[in-house]
Design a protein around this motif. Structure first.
Motif, PDB file in Angstrom:
ATOM      1  N   TRP A 185       0.798  -1.228   0.000  1.00 19.85           N
ATOM      2  CA  TRP A 185       0.000   0.000   0.000  1.00 19.85           C
ATOM      3  C   TRP A 185       0.830   1.278   0.000  1.00 19.85           C
ATOM      4  O   TRP A 185       0.317   2.338  -0.360  1.00 19.85           O
ATOM      5  CB  TRP A 185      -0.925   0.009   1.222  1.00 19.85           C
ATOM      6  CG  TRP A 185      -1.992  -1.045   1.170  1.00 19.85           C
ATOM      7  CD1 TRP A 185      -2.137  -2.026   0.241  1.00 19.85           C
ATOM      8  CD2 TRP A 185      -3.051  -1.232   2.107  1.00 19.85           C
ATOM      9  NE1 TRP A 185      -3.212  -2.825   0.532  1.00 19.85           N
ATOM     10  CE2 TRP A 185      -3.797  -2.358   1.672  1.00 19.85           C
ATOM     11  CE3 TRP A 185      -3.439  -0.576   3.264  1.00 19.85           C
ATOM     12  CZ2 TRP A 185      -4.904  -2.819   2.360  1.00 19.85           C
ATOM     13  CZ3 TRP A 185      -4.549  -1.029   3.949  1.00 19.85           C
ATOM     14  CH2 TRP A 185      -5.289  -2.142   3.502  1.00 19.85           C
ATOM     15  N   ALA A 186       2.079   1.205   0.417  1.00 21.39           N
ATOM     16  CA  ALA A 186       2.902   2.420   0.500  1.00 21.39           C
ATOM     17  C   ALA A 186       2.973   3.183  -0.827  1.00 21.39           C
ATOM     18  O   ALA A 186       2.914   4.417  -0.827  1.00 21.39           O
ATOM     19  CB  ALA A 186       4.308   2.066   0.996  1.00 21.39           C
ATOM     20  N   PRO A 187       3.094   2.506  -1.988  1.00 16.08           N
ATOM     21  CA  PRO A 187       3.196   3.272  -3.244  1.00 16.08           C
ATOM     22  C   PRO A 187       1.870   3.871  -3.709  1.00 16.08           C
ATOM     23  O   PRO A 187       1.870   4.667  -4.665  1.00 16.08           O
ATOM     24  CB  PRO A 187       3.692   2.226  -4.259  1.00 16.08           C
ATOM     25  CG  PRO A 187       4.166   1.060  -3.449  1.00 16.08           C
ATOM     26  CD  PRO A 187       3.329   1.068  -2.219  1.00 16.08           C
ATOM     27  N   VAL A 188       0.747   3.499  -3.098  1.00 20.83           N
ATOM     28  CA  VAL A 188      -0.563   3.956  -3.575  1.00 20.83           C
ATOM     29  C   VAL A 188      -0.743   5.439  -3.227  1.00 20.83           C
ATOM     30  O   VAL A 188      -0.679   5.825  -2.062  1.00 20.83           O
ATOM     31  CB  VAL A 188      -1.702   3.116  -2.945  1.00 20.83           C
ATOM     32  CG1 VAL A 188      -3.061   3.670  -3.361  1.00 20.83           C
ATOM     33  CG2 VAL A 188      -1.560   1.655  -3.343  1.00 20.83           C
ATOM     34  N   GLU A 189      -0.988   6.265  -4.246  1.00 20.72           N
ATOM     35  CA  GLU A 189      -1.175   7.700  -4.030  1.00 20.72           C
ATOM     36  C   GLU A 189      -2.564   8.187  -4.427  1.00 20.72           C
ATOM     37  O   GLU A 189      -2.952   9.291  -4.058  1.00 20.72           O
ATOM     38  CB  GLU A 189      -0.117   8.494  -4.816  1.00 20.72           C
ATOM     39  CG  GLU A 189       1.304   8.248  -4.324  1.00 20.72           C
ATOM     40  CD  GLU A 189       2.316   9.138  -5.031  1.00 20.72           C
ATOM     41  OE1 GLU A 189       1.924   9.872  -5.964  1.00 20.72           O
ATOM     42  OE2 GLU A 189       3.505   9.103  -4.640  1.00 20.72           O
ATOM     43  N   ASP A 190      -3.300   7.358  -5.178  1.00 22.46           N
ATOM     44  CA  ASP A 190      -4.635   7.767  -5.622  1.00 22.46           C
ATOM     45  C   ASP A 190      -5.595   7.802  -4.427  1.00 22.46           C
ATOM     46  O   ASP A 190      -5.801   6.771  -3.771  1.00 22.46           O
ATOM     47  CB  ASP A 190      -5.147   6.789  -6.672  1.00 22.46           C
ATOM     48  CG  ASP A 190      -6.543   7.140  -7.141  1.00 22.46           C
ATOM     49  OD1 ASP A 190      -6.872   8.332  -7.191  1.00 22.46           O
ATOM     50  OD2 ASP A 190      -7.323   6.217  -7.450  1.00 22.46           O
ATOM     51  N   PRO A 191      -6.205   8.958  -4.120  1.00 23.25           N
ATOM     52  CA  PRO A 191      -7.114   9.049  -2.966  1.00 23.25           C
ATOM     53  C   PRO A 191      -8.292   8.085  -3.050  1.00 23.25           C
ATOM     54  O   PRO A 191      -8.721   7.536  -2.030  1.00 23.25           O
ATOM     55  CB  PRO A 191      -7.585  10.506  -3.003  1.00 23.25           C
ATOM     56  CG  PRO A 191      -6.519  11.244  -3.745  1.00 23.25           C
ATOM     57  CD  PRO A 191      -6.010  10.277  -4.761  1.00 23.25           C
ATOM     58  N   ALA A 192      -8.803   7.868  -4.250  1.00 20.96           N
ATOM     59  CA  ALA A 192      -9.948   6.961  -4.398  1.00 20.96           C
ATOM     60  C   ALA A 192      -9.558   5.528  -4.036  1.00 20.96           C
ATOM     61  O   ALA A 192     -10.303   4.827  -3.337  1.00 20.96           O
ATOM     62  CB  ALA A 192     -10.479   7.024  -5.830  1.00 20.96           C
ATOM     63  N   GLU A 193      -8.390   5.072  -4.491  1.00 20.83           N
ATOM     64  CA  GLU A 193      -7.959   3.715  -4.159  1.00 20.83           C
ATOM     65  C   GLU A 193      -7.652   3.580  -2.670  1.00 20.83           C
ATOM     66  O   GLU A 193      -7.955   2.557  -2.051  1.00 20.83           O
ATOM     67  CB  GLU A 193      -6.736   3.306  -4.976  1.00 20.83           C
ATOM     68  CG  GLU A 193      -6.327   1.854  -4.674  1.00 20.83           C
ATOM     69  CD  GLU A 193      -5.156   1.361  -5.496  1.00 20.83           C
ATOM     70  OE1 GLU A 193      -4.618   0.278  -5.151  1.00 20.83           O
ATOM     71  OE2 GLU A 193      -4.769   2.037  -6.460  1.00 20.83           O
ATOM     72  N   ARG A 194      -7.080   4.621  -2.087  1.00 29.56           N
ATOM     73  CA  ARG A 194      -6.818   4.580  -0.645  1.00 29.56           C
ATOM     74  C   ARG A 194      -8.116   4.389   0.134  1.00 29.56           C
ATOM     75  O   ARG A 194      -8.170   3.616   1.097  1.00 29.56           O
ATOM     76  CB  ARG A 194      -6.126   5.863  -0.200  1.00 29.56           C
ATOM     77  CG  ARG A 194      -4.676   5.965  -0.621  1.00 29.56           C
ATOM     78  CD  ARG A 194      -4.065   7.257  -0.104  1.00 29.56           C
ATOM     79  NE  ARG A 194      -2.643   7.349  -0.396  1.00 29.56           N
ATOM     80  CZ  ARG A 194      -1.875   8.362  -0.042  1.00 29.56           C
ATOM     81  NH1 ARG A 194      -2.405   9.375   0.633  1.00 29.56           N
ATOM     82  NH2 ARG A 194      -0.594   8.375  -0.329  1.00 29.56           N
ATOM     83  N   ALA A 195      -9.154   5.114  -0.285  1.00 30.31           N
ATOM     84  CA  ALA A 195     -10.447   4.991   0.401  1.00 30.31           C
ATOM     85  C   ALA A 195     -10.993   3.576   0.271  1.00 30.31           C
ATOM     86  O   ALA A 195     -11.521   3.008   1.235  1.00 30.31           O
ATOM     87  CB  ALA A 195     -11.433   6.000  -0.170  1.00 30.31           C
ATOM     88  N   VAL A 196     -10.847   2.972  -0.914  1.00 29.48           N
ATOM     89  CA  VAL A 196     -11.318   1.594  -1.125  1.00 29.48           C
ATOM     90  C   VAL A 196     -10.542   0.625  -0.238  1.00 29.48           C
ATOM     91  O   VAL A 196     -11.128  -0.281   0.389  1.00 29.48           O
ATOM     92  CB  VAL A 196     -11.172   1.203  -2.614  1.00 29.48           C
ATOM     93  CG1 VAL A 196     -11.396  -0.290  -2.805  1.00 29.48           C
ATOM     94  CG2 VAL A 196     -12.156   1.997  -3.466  1.00 29.48           C
TER      95      VAL A 196
END
Length: 465
Positions: free
Chosen positions: A97-108
């Motif tokens: 998860w550390a590389p994830v920057e998209d706010p929508a994907e983080r919320a999911v």
């Protein structure tokens, strides 16, 4: 047949499974998925008789690595993380998860985590994901800096654009992992402070874009509104906690939050002073000297047929326009100067001392050392740049001319001399923080400015030390 029998009975299943998958292509995703599910089934159906816990955990870990490759797969990870020991779950999730920057994907991802995992484990995962990004070395140099908008205007314009390294931007975005859920905001505040400290130390070490990154962090990624949310999150958690045994932990949480709030306020004040200083420089450059006075109409071409009265009226209008220009220019410079002086003074006179460690009980010695280094750098910078603003403003006023400008020049120099008293007071703890030859240079500048004051005022005696 041997595998089917082993699955039903539960005995010898790991060996049978190993034999069945021996001919499978190495790393084949379907086999990795099947293995994880088979061993999880054996654990649930037969306990340790079907498969050892370690074998199941290893198989699940391999499958999690497969899931980490896609957004849909990452959203499935929490269901399998719940089968692992806590430390393993945190490590696998944080890595993915550390590389994830998209706010929508983080919320999911957080929605999925909330559905399968307890709140404390979710927080640990997000904290670790953030920590990994913040701890990663910078992958680019100052020359790779890109433009970013510090504060967009209401119409979408690009007000106060700054230049920031892409790797620094990734660190700023990482902090917002801890700003998606209100309950995570206290941890987000601590991560924000840690990154601010690191950026200011990078500034001390010569990174030309570090302050801009720090300003961007408090302006757009973790602004004051987030800080208010952290306070509300702690208050809500304490209000909903009916366990009397947790009173000690609640007190510690409040103490940590209070330290974080004070530290954020101090760092925010320094960054606001940097911003005010930049705006002051821009304003001063626009009005380095007074606009040139208008030439008399009688000496300019095209007006030879005007009579004396007409020329006098034209001269008065031109002079009135010039005086209005001078007044407006002077007002801009004086306003920018006073804002910058007030901002730097607020750092030097910060309540309790700027980043003072008198009552600090930081648990991490490295954090305590970083805070002390940032305090020394920040206070040295505040003293030096405040002196610079006052000295330059006095020089500008002298060049600009006029009675009002002369009076302002004297005021600036007097404030610069009085700064020595502020630095010397024990209550502010500034004196011991002047770095290197800072104290000697400071006193040399005080002496120089005092002589300027004597010259401007015709021999006023300067007192104070």
């Amino acid at each position: 047949p041997e595998l089917q029998a082993a699955l039903v009975v539960g005995e010898g299943a790991p060996a049978a499974w190993a034999e069945a998958r021996a001919d499978a292509p190495a790393g084949h995703d379907a086999w990795v998925r099947a293995e994880a599910h088979v061993l999880l089934y054996l654990r649930l159906a037969h306990g340790d008789g079907g498969a050892s816990a370690r074998a199941a955990h290893v198989a699940v870990g391999r499958y999690l690595a497969v899931l980490a490759g896609t957004g849909a797969g990452r959203a499935l990870m929490p269901a399998y993380l719940s089968t692992l020991p806590r430390d393993d779950a945190v490590a696998h999730a944080a890595e993915a998860w550390a590389p994830v920057e998209d706010p929508a994907e983080r919320a999911v991802l957080l929605d999925a985590a909330d559905a399968w995992l307890d709140g404390a484990l979710v927080l640990s995962i997000v904290e670790e994901a953030t920590r990994r990004v913040l701890a990663a070395p910078y992958e680019d140099g100052p020359d790779a800096a890109v433009e970013a908008v510090l504060r967009p205007t209401e119409d979408g314009g690009r007000e106060h654009a700054v230049r920031v390294r892409p790797s620094a931007l990734r660190k700023l975005r990482a902090v917002t992992w801890l700003a998606v859920r209100d309950a995570h905001l206290p941890s987000g505040l601590r991560a924000c402070n840690a990154l601010l400290r690191r950026l200011l130390l990078n500034d001390r070490d010569g990174d030309p874009h570090a302050v801009a990154a720090a300003q961007l962090l408090v302006a757009r990624y973790f602004p004051r509104e987030r800080v208010d949310g952290a306070q509300e999150a702690v208050a809500s958690a304490l209000a909903n906690d009916d366990d009397d045994d947790n009173d000690g932990e609640a007190d510690r949480a409040l103490e940590r939050l209070q330290r974080s709030l004070v530290e954020y306020g101090a760092l925010y004040a320094l960054l606001e002073a940097h911003l005010a200083f930049g705006l002051w420089k821009e304003t001063l450059l626009r009005h380095l000297d007074a606009p040139p006075p208008p030439a008399p109409v009688a000496t300019t071409g095209g007006h030879t047929r005007w009579n004396v009265t007409e020329r006098e009226v034209a001269d008065k209008r031109a002079r009135a326009h010039w005086e209005r220009e001078c007044t407006e220019a002077a007002a801009e410079v004086i306003d920018a100067t006073e804002r910058s002086v007030a901002a730097w003074t607020s750092v030097l006179k910060f309540p309790g001392g700027w980043l003072s460690d008198e009552d600090d009980v930081a648990e991490d010695p490295a954090e305590q050392a970083d805070t002390a280094a940032v305090r020394a750098h920040g206070l040295s910078l505040a003293v030096r740049l405040l002196q610079h603003v006052l000295g330059e403003a006095a020089g500008w006023a002298t060049r600009f001319g006029g009675t009002a400008a002369d009076v302002y020049a004297v005021d600036c120099v007097r404030v610069a001399v009085e700064l020595a008293n502020v630095v010397a007071r024990d209550e502010h703890g500034i004196l011991e923080c002047l770095e290197g030859d800072g104290l000697e240079l400071f006193m040399e500048e005080v002496t120089r400015i005092a002589k300027v004051l004597v010259d401007l005022t015709g021999g006023i005696q300067v007192t104070g030390s």
